[in-house]
Structure formats: structure tokens, C-alpha cells
Design a protein around this motif. Structure first.
Motif, PDB file in Angstrom:
ATOM      1  N   GLU A  27      28.652  96.504  55.954  1.00 41.09           N
ATOM      2  CA  GLU A  27      29.984  97.004  55.613  1.00 41.09           C
ATOM      3  C   GLU A  27      30.897  95.863  55.172  1.00 41.09           C
ATOM      4  O   GLU A  27      31.670  96.011  54.217  1.00 41.09           O
ATOM      5  N   ALA A  28      30.796  94.731  55.846  1.00 36.42           N
ATOM      6  CA  ALA A  28      31.617  93.574  55.501  1.00 36.42           C
ATOM      7  C   ALA A  28      31.260  93.060  54.108  1.00 36.42           C
ATOM      8  O   ALA A  28      32.150  92.693  53.324  1.00 36.42           O
ATOM      9  N   GLU A  29      29.993  93.049  53.775  1.00 37.61           N
ATOM     10  CA  GLU A  29      29.575  92.584  52.452  1.00 37.61           C
ATOM     11  C   GLU A  29      30.058  93.526  51.350  1.00 37.61           C
ATOM     12  O   GLU A  29      30.435  93.094  50.268  1.00 37.61           O
ATOM     13  N   ALA A  30      30.078  94.825  51.635  1.00 32.70           N
ATOM     14  CA  ALA A  30      30.614  95.783  50.657  1.00 32.70           C
ATOM     15  C   ALA A  30      32.101  95.529  50.431  1.00 32.70           C
ATOM     16  O   ALA A  30      32.585  95.593  49.286  1.00 32.70           O
ATOM     17  N   LEU A  31      32.815  95.233  51.493  1.00 40.87           N
ATOM     18  CA  LEU A  31      34.241  94.906  51.361  1.00 40.87           C
ATOM     19  C   LEU A  31      34.441  93.617  50.570  1.00 40.87           C
ATOM     20  O   LEU A  31      35.346  93.525  49.746  1.00 40.87           O
ATOM     21  N   ARG A  32      33.579  92.628  50.813  1.00 37.58           N
ATOM     22  CA  ARG A  32      33.694  91.365  50.092  1.00 37.58           C
ATOM     23  C   ARG A  32      33.482  91.570  48.592  1.00 37.58           C
ATOM     24  O   ARG A  32      34.210  91.007  47.776  1.00 37.58           O
ATOM     25  N   GLU A  33      32.522  92.411  48.245  1.00 39.64           N
ATOM     26  CA  GLU A  33      32.275  92.708  46.828  1.00 39.64           C
ATOM     27  C   GLU A  33      33.482  93.389  46.204  1.00 39.64           C
ATOM     28  O   GLU A  33      33.849  93.093  45.060  1.00 39.64           O
ATOM     29  N   GLU A  34      34.098  94.303  46.936  1.00 38.04           N
ATOM     30  CA  GLU A  34      35.286  94.990  46.431  1.00 38.04           C
ATOM     31  C   GLU A  34      36.450  94.015  46.242  1.00 38.04           C
ATOM     32  O   GLU A  34      37.184  94.093  45.255  1.00 38.04           O
ATOM     33  N   ILE A  35      36.591  93.075  47.158  1.00 34.22           N
ATOM     34  CA  ILE A  35      37.632  92.053  47.054  1.00 34.22           C
ATOM     35  C   ILE A  35      37.400  91.208  45.796  1.00 34.22           C
ATOM     36  O   ILE A  35      38.335  90.926  45.043  1.00 34.22           O
ATOM     37  N   GLU A  36      36.143  90.838  45.564  1.00 30.48           N
ATOM     38  CA  GLU A  36      35.819  90.027  44.390  1.00 30.48           C
ATOM     39  C   GLU A  36      36.116  90.790  43.103  1.00 30.48           C
ATOM     40  O   GLU A  36      36.627  90.215  42.141  1.00 30.48           O
ATOM     41  N   LYS A  37      35.824  92.090  43.075  1.00 31.20           N
ATOM     42  CA  LYS A  37      36.128  92.901  41.886  1.00 31.20           C
ATOM     43  C   LYS A  37      37.630  92.938  41.620  1.00 31.20           C
ATOM     44  O   LYS A  37      38.066  92.847  40.473  1.00 31.20           O
ATOM     45  N   LEU A  38      38.417  93.084  42.678  1.00 27.72           N
ATOM     46  CA  LEU A  38      39.864  93.128  42.508  1.00 27.72           C
ATOM     47  C   LEU A  38      40.415  91.786  42.022  1.00 27.72           C
ATOM     48  O   LEU A  38      41.359  91.742  41.221  1.00 27.72           O
ATOM     49  N   LYS A  39      39.824  90.703  42.497  1.00 29.47           N
ATOM     50  CA  LYS A  39      40.284  89.386  42.071  1.00 29.47           C
ATOM     51  C   LYS A  39      39.913  89.106  40.617  1.00 29.47           C
ATOM     52  O   LYS A  39      40.640  88.414  39.911  1.00 29.47           O
TER      53      LYS A  39
END
Length: 56
Positions: free
Chosen positions: A42-54
């Protein structure tokens, strides 16, 4: 000028990401490897989403 009052969505996601990693660490300490794996996923999915937003 009005962008000053907009909240940054990455801040909230970053906080949630850090909480998930901490929960995963505590699960690993307690010997619950299944919970550790799911929380880390779940944390890795959130990290990927953060990277997409950045990115854009």
C-alpha cells in the motif's frame, strides 16, 4: 494569487505514506509478515501516486 490558499495534495499523501511505512515496520517487529507485506505494498502504491503528481 488564489493559489496561495490551495492545499498541496502531495503533503497529505506523503503523510499517509509515512504512516503506512511505520505501521509496516511495527508489524514486522511483531512478527506479522503478512501485514508487513500488505502495508508495504500500500505504501509503494502511494509513493507511485506521489511521484505521478510531482511529475505533472
Amino acid at each position: 494569487m488564489f493559489g496561495l490558499f490551495k492545499s498541496d495534495p502531495t503533503k497529505k499523501l506523503q503523510k499517509t505514506y509515512e504512516q503506512k511505512l511505520e505501521q509496516a515496520m511495527l508489524a514486522a517487529r511483531n512478527g506479522d509478515m503478512r501485514a508487513n507485506a500488505s502495508l508495504t505494498e500500500e505504501a509503494e502504491a502511494l509513493r507511485e501516486e506521489i511521484e505521478k503528481l510531482k511529475q505533472g
